[in-house]
Enzyme design. Structure first.
Site, PDB file in Angstrom:
ATOM      1  N   LEU A 152       0.866  -1.173   0.000  1.00 57.57           N
ATOM      2  CA  LEU A 152       0.000   0.000   0.000  1.00 57.57           C
ATOM      3  C   LEU A 152       0.904   1.225   0.000  1.00 57.57           C
ATOM      4  O   LEU A 152       2.010   1.192   0.535  1.00 57.57           O
ATOM      5  CB  LEU A 152      -0.906   0.024   1.236  1.00 57.57           C
ATOM      6  CG  LEU A 152      -1.994  -1.043   1.351  1.00 57.57           C
ATOM      7  CD1 LEU A 152      -2.698  -0.928   2.700  1.00 57.57           C
ATOM      8  CD2 LEU A 152      -3.008  -0.932   0.221  1.00 57.57           C
ATOM      9  N   ASP A 153       0.430   2.316  -0.593  1.00 55.39           N
ATOM     10  CA  ASP A 153       1.212   3.550  -0.594  1.00 55.39           C
ATOM     11  C   ASP A 153       1.393   4.068   0.826  1.00 55.39           C
ATOM     12  O   ASP A 153       0.601   3.757   1.729  1.00 55.39           O
ATOM     13  CB  ASP A 153       0.529   4.621  -1.449  1.00 55.39           C
ATOM     14  CG  ASP A 153       0.606   4.309  -2.939  1.00 55.39           C
ATOM     15  OD1 ASP A 153       1.468   3.494  -3.322  1.00 55.39           O
ATOM     16  OD2 ASP A 153      -0.196   4.871  -3.711  1.00 55.39           O
ATOM     17  N   LYS A 154       2.403   4.878   1.003  1.00 59.19           N
ATOM     18  CA  LYS A 154       2.732   5.431   2.320  1.00 59.19           C
ATOM     19  C   LYS A 154       1.528   6.099   2.965  1.00 59.19           C
ATOM     20  O   LYS A 154       1.264   5.934   4.153  1.00 59.19           O
ATOM     21  CB  LYS A 154       3.881   6.428   2.169  1.00 59.19           C
ATOM     22  CG  LYS A 154       4.231   7.195   3.434  1.00 59.19           C
ATOM     23  CD  LYS A 154       5.348   8.200   3.145  1.00 59.19           C
ATOM     24  CE  LYS A 154       5.638   9.059   4.375  1.00 59.19           C
ATOM     25  NZ  LYS A 154       6.701  10.059   4.111  1.00 59.19           N
ATOM     26  N   GLU A 155       0.765   6.879   2.183  1.00 56.95           N
ATOM     27  CA  GLU A 155      -0.343   7.653   2.745  1.00 56.95           C
ATOM     28  C   GLU A 155      -1.647   6.870   2.812  1.00 56.95           C
ATOM     29  O   GLU A 155      -2.658   7.402   3.280  1.00 56.95           O
ATOM     30  CB  GLU A 155      -0.565   8.932   1.927  1.00 56.95           C
ATOM     31  CG  GLU A 155       0.590   9.922   1.957  1.00 56.95           C
ATOM     32  CD  GLU A 155       1.646   9.618   0.911  1.00 56.95           C
ATOM     33  OE1 GLU A 155       1.434   8.657   0.133  1.00 56.95           O
ATOM     34  OE2 GLU A 155       2.678  10.316   0.871  1.00 56.95           O
ATOM     35  N   THR A 156      -1.681   5.645   2.306  1.00 55.95           N
ATOM     36  CA  THR A 156      -2.903   4.845   2.312  1.00 55.95           C
ATOM     37  C   THR A 156      -2.983   4.016   3.589  1.00 55.95           C
ATOM     38  O   THR A 156      -1.997   3.439   4.031  1.00 55.95           O
ATOM     39  CB  THR A 156      -2.954   3.912   1.086  1.00 55.95           C
ATOM     40  OG1 THR A 156      -2.821   4.692  -0.101  1.00 55.95           O
ATOM     41  CG2 THR A 156      -4.269   3.155   1.035  1.00 55.95           C
TER      42      THR A 156
END
EC number: 5.4.99.-
Length: 377
Positions: A152-156
């Site tokens: 998952l992306d860092k901000e997700t």
């Protein structure tokens, strides 16, 4: 050796406040004077006084915003930075508190906001760094490290699957690759998508953005274009990847919406690109894809800013409101039934829904008796 604050006739105490690593600050002389006038100041009491004064000074230096939303944003930023700077054991302990499901094959966690999955430039700590520690916390000191099954992306935030064995991780990765895993994301969007439900089927490719801030972004690479009111097929770019996203508006207000997204494919930043450039409804807090030409804080309408209690100058602190809400894994390994995993929303996401007047949908419908449903703590 005598305590440093005891007065000796004919001896003048000099302040060392201007030197690095000083023991005293200008404000510390007040308690030394009062203390020595009543009773001797031993080393223990001196240390306690200095510790109390340091904590008091630190509390004064922390500016607490009066606006509730700004306070929440500040807390989120501070919490995110702490996660990346803490000792790996502390991070592993935090992840252990976020376990949603655990069996002989898998461990599923609720990924926190702002925490990278993999290392890279500027990354001090990431999830992959602490998987060996987390495994030992769960299975003892002889446990082998856990393995990542996807990213998952860092901000997700939201559902993230780990595996005990490398072979099991490869099997789960193959399920993702062959599109046998059903994924549902929730996002708060700026503006309301029209139509309220549909499919975005537009290829995506990475492109360099020219200008003062030269950088790379993912962008749309359409297979068709309008020519005199007619759809005309164009030559597909060799760098483009097929990208398909199903979406449905769950709740909407005047200038925002809660949208459920089901990515059929798994291209980098697919959901963010399809919402921003395909539907003209960027995700709230997406400071990268809200404007194509530059990297800058997201511009929000006066109405949205008012609801959030923010000024435009503070918009850069708004986190990305993208949450991996639900994951459905087919029967695998020791499991004879599919596994439905649901993660509750982060605190900041739920608060934004409330402020923007967006309703939370009813409890997700289960998939019948054959599905094992697990709700995040």
């Amino acid at each position: 050796m005598a305590a440093p604050c005891l007065r000796t006739p004919g001896v003048q105490l000099l302040s060392m406040s201007s030197r690095p690593g000083r023991l005293f600050t200008p404000g510390s002389w007040s308690f030394c004077s009062s203390a020595t006038s009543s009773r001797p100041l031993n080393a223990q009491r001196l240390a306690e006084k200095l510790r109390a004064q340091k904590q008091e000074q630190k509390a004064k230096e922390v500016r607490v915003p009066t606006n509730p939303v700004q306070r929440r944003v500040q807390e989120l930023v501070r919490f995110t930075q702490q996660l990346q700077r803490v000792h790996p054991n502390v991070l592993a302990k935090e992840l252990s508190r976020r376990i949603l499901h655990q069996d002989n094959d898998l461990v599923v966690i609720n990924k926190p906001y702002g925490l990278p999955v993999h290392g890279g430039p500027g990354v001090q700590l990431c999830i992959s760094d602490v998987l060996p520690i987390l495994a030992k916390m769960l299975h003892g000191h002889k446990a082998e490290p856990l393995h990542l099954c996807h990213r998952l992306d860092k901000e997700t935030t939201g559902v993230m699957v780990l595996a005990w064995e490398k072979d099991m991780a490869h099997q789960v990765q193959e399920l993702f690759r062959t599109r046998q895993v059903e994924k549902k994301y929730w996002a708060i969007t700026v503006r309301v998508p029209l139509p309220s439900a549909g499919v975005v089927d537009i290829p995506i490719k990475e492109k360099e953005v020219q200008g003062p801030q030269q950088h790379h972004k993912m962008t749309l690479s359409p297979s068709y274009r309008l020519d005199n009111g007619k759809m005309v097929k164009v030559r597909a770019s060799r760098d483009a990847h097929v990208a398909v996203t199903q979406y449905q508006v769950l709740s909407s207000a005047s200038s925002s919406a809660l949208v459920e997204l089901q990515p059929v494919t798994g291209i980098k930043h697919q959901l963010r690109v399809h919402l921003s450039f395909g539907l003209d409804c960027p995700i709230l807090g997406d400071h990268k894809y809200s404007d194509w030409t530059r990297l800058a804080p997201q511009k929000l309408s006066a109405g949205t800013l008012k609801k959030l209690g923010l000024q435009q100058s503070k918009a850069r602190y708004i986190p990305l409101h993208l949450h991996a809400r639900q994951l459905i894994l087919p029967a695998l390994g020791s499991r004879t039934e599919e596994l439905l995993l649901t993660c509750k929303l982060p605190h900041f996401f739920a608060r934004s829904l409330l402020r923007l007047g967006l309703d939370m949908p009813n409890q997700d419908q289960s998939r019948g008796n054959k599905a094992r449903h697990v709700e995040a703590r």
